[in-house]
Design a protein around this motif. Structure first.
Motif, PDB file in Angstrom:
ATOM      1  N   GLY A 173       0.809  -1.215   0.000  1.00 45.71           N
ATOM      2  CA  GLY A 173       0.000   0.000   0.000  1.00 45.71           C
ATOM      3  C   GLY A 173       0.841   1.263   0.000  1.00 45.71           C
ATOM      4  O   GLY A 173       0.354   2.342  -0.372  1.00 45.71           O
ATOM      5  N   GLN A 174       2.124   1.149   0.403  1.00 45.63           N
ATOM      6  CA  GLN A 174       3.001   2.312   0.420  1.00 45.63           C
ATOM      7  C   GLN A 174       3.789   2.480  -0.874  1.00 45.63           C
ATOM      8  O   GLN A 174       4.433   3.510  -1.088  1.00 45.63           O
ATOM      9  N   VAL A 175       3.726   1.464  -1.734  1.00 42.62           N
ATOM     10  CA  VAL A 175       4.452   1.551  -3.004  1.00 42.62           C
ATOM     11  C   VAL A 175       3.944   2.731  -3.828  1.00 42.62           C
ATOM     12  O   VAL A 175       4.723   3.417  -4.505  1.00 42.62           O
ATOM     13  N   LYS A 176       2.648   3.007  -3.764  1.00 41.71           N
ATOM     14  CA  LYS A 176       2.086   4.125  -4.537  1.00 41.71           C
ATOM     15  C   LYS A 176       2.701   5.455  -4.122  1.00 41.71           C
ATOM     16  O   LYS A 176       2.871   6.364  -4.949  1.00 41.71           O
ATOM     17  N   HIS A 177       3.056   5.598  -2.830  1.00 37.97           N
ATOM     18  CA  HIS A 177       3.674   6.846  -2.374  1.00 37.97           C
ATOM     19  C   HIS A 177       5.143   6.923  -2.803  1.00 37.97           C
ATOM     20  O   HIS A 177       5.653   8.007  -3.083  1.00 37.97           O
ATOM     21  N   LEU A 181       2.308   8.087  -7.061  1.00 34.41           N
ATOM     22  CA  LEU A 181       1.012   7.913  -7.711  1.00 34.41           C
ATOM     23  C   LEU A 181      -0.110   8.396  -6.797  1.00 34.41           C
ATOM     24  O   LEU A 181       0.018   8.385  -5.570  1.00 34.41           O
ATOM     25  N   SER A 182      -1.213   8.785  -7.380  1.00 32.63           N
ATOM     26  CA  SER A 182      -2.383   9.218  -6.607  1.00 32.63           C
ATOM     27  C   SER A 182      -3.631   8.545  -7.164  1.00 32.63           C
ATOM     28  O   SER A 182      -3.630   8.047  -8.302  1.00 32.63           O
ATOM     29  N   VAL A 192      -3.170  -3.386  -5.987  1.00 28.14           N
ATOM     30  CA  VAL A 192      -2.170  -4.033  -6.839  1.00 28.14           C
ATOM     31  C   VAL A 192      -2.472  -3.757  -8.304  1.00 28.14           C
ATOM     32  O   VAL A 192      -1.581  -3.392  -9.094  1.00 28.14           O
ATOM     33  N   TYR A 193      -3.727  -3.904  -8.679  1.00 26.78           N
ATOM     34  CA  TYR A 193      -4.108  -3.729 -10.080  1.00 26.78           C
ATOM     35  C   TYR A 193      -3.828  -2.314 -10.577  1.00 26.78           C
ATOM     36  O   TYR A 193      -3.176  -2.116 -11.611  1.00 26.78           O
ATOM     37  N   THR A 202       4.812   7.152 -12.932  1.00 24.29           N
ATOM     38  CA  THR A 202       5.710   7.247 -11.773  1.00 24.29           C
ATOM     39  C   THR A 202       6.475   8.570 -11.781  1.00 24.29           C
ATOM     40  O   THR A 202       6.997   9.005 -12.818  1.00 24.29           O
ATOM     41  N   ASN A 203       6.554   9.172 -10.582  1.00 24.37           N
ATOM     42  CA  ASN A 203       7.403  10.353 -10.379  1.00 24.37           C
ATOM     43  C   ASN A 203       8.813   9.842 -10.057  1.00 24.37           C
ATOM     44  O   ASN A 203       9.060   9.291  -8.986  1.00 24.37           O
ATOM     45  N   VAL A 204       9.723  10.022 -10.995  1.00 25.64           N
ATOM     46  CA  VAL A 204      11.072   9.474 -10.846  1.00 25.64           C
ATOM     47  C   VAL A 204      11.760  10.025  -9.605  1.00 25.64           C
ATOM     48  O   VAL A 204      12.509   9.304  -8.915  1.00 25.64           O
TER      49      VAL A 204
END
Length: 609
Positions: A173-177, A181-182, A192-193, A202-204
């Motif tokens: 759940g923290q991978v998006k941060h 990503l939002s 996951v999907y 992705t913000n590099v």
């Protein structure tokens, strides 16, 4: 010398039988000894030594340096404003100092509790704080009524499966941060999907900062655990500067979360000074201390208002799951460190401490708290002597709330995500699978059910695991082991108590072995391992005896406990006979008074000839 708080199991009875009056009950229970047991501070404070003050201060300060960044990160995980993580980090320490029975445990926000708050409160602060109060009331009630034993019905495989699945859910759940990503859903499978679906956005810069923070956290953790002294270097003694340097390295490694978060914030400040805004930051943090007020049970949304009933309905299963998991997490931690440091923990006293901690914390806008494994480990390794270290931790957190909150806005989301991921990855225990496969394969079933069920929903995972564990526990009652002696007289010996789930199995076995084909065989039921019996089983035995009597086949009981013999005799069963031993029953099974009236005389004559 380390002070150990030992508390005996309380003799406090929550209810008074009708035969005694309130005065007698109060005289028996409201004693000075019971008061000391319910307030463990009265056991260690009179013996407090000045030498312990330094150890408690250092431990409390070290825990504070850990809980401040963790509190911010866990509030982010709970989908609440960041200050709520700090609101949840000080009152529990103060309450536990008075009521706690373990010197090492420190209360506050944890990853699992934050995940459950996000699930049941759904980002609503009113729901989160109300859940804290209700959670505390449930735990306090369990402590008053001595219900700490209920936690024993949740087996280790269920706990392990739940914590591993929760850790994976939290980490992913923290991978998006980390990716910047939002708009990613909270639930695991949609998360996951949509994370993979939007990975191209992705913000590099967030990814780079998150990766650097994660690597730094792992490196600092490794430095903290380095063993500097070598056993093979006989007579070697480090210099004063070497010892000081090692202390500094250990302190930086222990406070690694704070070090990494501060460094990440300084990077943001440096970039902002050059008008470079490439990192995703946390929201503005409300400055100052929280107001001291009771939780609100109404929520206003424009022209509509949610009442207390709506809040109860909205929290749903969380009213049961959150208190139970909170207590389970804390008592497991407390017992682990109690074994390590040679003192005892009272489960019911821990319920009182956690319950009162949550109730008091709800008045300062906290979300549900419990014992934290990582901070308890830091507390123990820092050499804490008494629960007084919690006072230092609470004081530093209050100081941070009063002074540092404006600067929290500069903390990047990726840095907090790295802190959370590094904290929860150690909760995934893969080695237990190999141990269970080698020692007890059946226990893999509740672990797997809990693990996969938790991805669907927290309560479903726990219910699935507990349900499967109970089925495994009850299966031997439904299919008891039977030792069979196939001589002229069939002797059956159940290996455990005879209860209603296993009555049909016993009855079927008796019919198949004795009555299925002629010549019918007499039976002795050896009850030497049976210590209890229930009404349904008595009725089943009565039906079996009537069937054997109708078929003129003898059935006798042997080695019944006296109280069971009295119960079966009082049941007025046709043809009930009992002998002291199975051999005696087998030798006398055809004898029943007058041969003229003995229904087994034809069988006896057949055996004799």
């Amino acid at each position: 010398m380390t002070m150990s708080v030992q508390t005996e199991t309380s003799t406090f009875e929550p209810s008074c039988p009708g035969s005694c009056d309130v005065t007698t009950w109060a005289r028996q229970n409201c004693t000075a000894e019971n008061v000391r047991r319910k307030f463990p501070i009265t056991l260690w404070l009179p013996r407090y030594q000045l030498g312990w003050l330094q150890s408690d201060f250092i431990a409390g300060l070290t825990v504070a340096l850990t809980v401040i960044p963790q509190g911010l990160a866990y509030a982010h995980l709970a989908e609440l404003p960041l200050q709520y993580g700090l609101y949840s980090s000080f009152m529990g320490c103060l309450v536990y100092c008075i009521l706690g029975s373990a010197k090492d445990v420190t209360l506050g926000p944890t990853a699992i509790m934050s995940l459950m708050v996000a699930t049941y409160a759904e980002g609503d602060t009113t729901y989160a704080v109300a859940l804290t109060l209700l959670c505390g009331c449930v735990q306090l009630g369990m402590g008053i009524f001595q219900l700490g034993f209920l936690v024993n019905f949740i087996s280790y495989p269920v706990i392990n499966g739940f914590t591993s699945a929760a850790a994976i859910t939290i980490a992913f759940g923290q991978v998006k941060h980390v990716l910047g990503l939002s708009g990613i859903p909270r639930d695991f499978f949609p998360c996951v999907y949509y994370t993979f679906k939007n990975i191209g956005k992705t913000n590099v810069w967030d990814l780079l900062l998150g990766a650097v923070c994660f690597v730094l956290l792992l490196l600092l953790k490794w430095l903290k655990d380095v063993k500097w002294d070598h056993d093979d270097e006989v007579g070697y003694r480090p210099s004063r500067w070497q010892r000081a340097g090692r202390k500094v390295v250990w302190l930086v490694g222990t406070a690694r979360n704070a070090v990494v978060v501060v460094c990440a914030a300084l990077v943001v400040v440096a970039l902002r000074s050059q008008d470079i805004n490439v990192l995703t930051l946390t929201q503005q943090v409300k400055p100052g201390l929280p107001p001291f007020k009771p939780p609100a049970f109404t929520v206003h949304h424009g022209n509509s208002t949610e009442t207390a009933g709506d809040i109860f309905q909205g929290l749903g299963a969380g009213l049961a799951v959150v208190p139970l998991i909170g207590f389970l997490e804390s008592i497991a931690i407390g017992k682990a460190f109690a074994r390590q440091n040679n003192y005892r923990v009272d489960a019911n006293q821990e319920l009182l401490a956690i319950g009162m901690g949550n109730i008091a914390s709800s008045f300062v806008s906290s979300y549900p708290i419990t014992g934290s494994f990582s901070r308890t480990a830091v507390n123990s390794q820092s050499g804490v002597k008494t629960p007084a270290g919690g006072i230092v931790t609470a004081s530093v957190v209050l100081l941070a709330l009063g002074v540092l909150t404006p600067s929290f806005h500069y903390i990047p989301q990726a840095a907090l995500a790295a802190v959370i991921i590094s904290a929860v990855l150690t909760m995934v225990d893969v080695r237990v699978l190999l141990k269970l496969w080698r020692l007890q394969k059946m226990d893999l079933l509740p672990l797997v059910c809990t693990f996969f069920g938790t991805f669907v929903g927290i309560e479903w995972g726990i219910l699935a695991g507990v349900g499967v564990s109970v089925m495994i526990l009850l299966f031997p009652q439904a299919r008891p082991g039977i030792m069979v002696d196939n001589k002229d007289v069939l002797i059956l010996q159940p290996d455990r108590g005879l209860h209603y789930p296993g009555m049909d199995f016993i009855r079927t076995l008796l019919y198949d072995r004795a009555l299925k084909e002629k010549p019918y065989r007499p039976v002795v039921l050896d009850c030497s391992h049976i210590a209890s019996i229930d009404y349904t089983t008595i009725q089943g035995i009565k039906e079996v005896l009537e069937e054997f009597h109708r078929m003129h086949v003898p059935l006798a009981f042997a080695a019944l406990k006296p109280h069971l013999q009295e119960v079966l005799t009082a049941a007025d069963m046709t043809g009930f006979r009992c002998y002291p031993t199975a051999n005696e029953a087998a030798n006398n099974i055809y004898e029943d008074g007058d041969p003229e009236s003995n229904p087994y005389t034809p069988l006896l004559n057949a055996v004799q000839h």
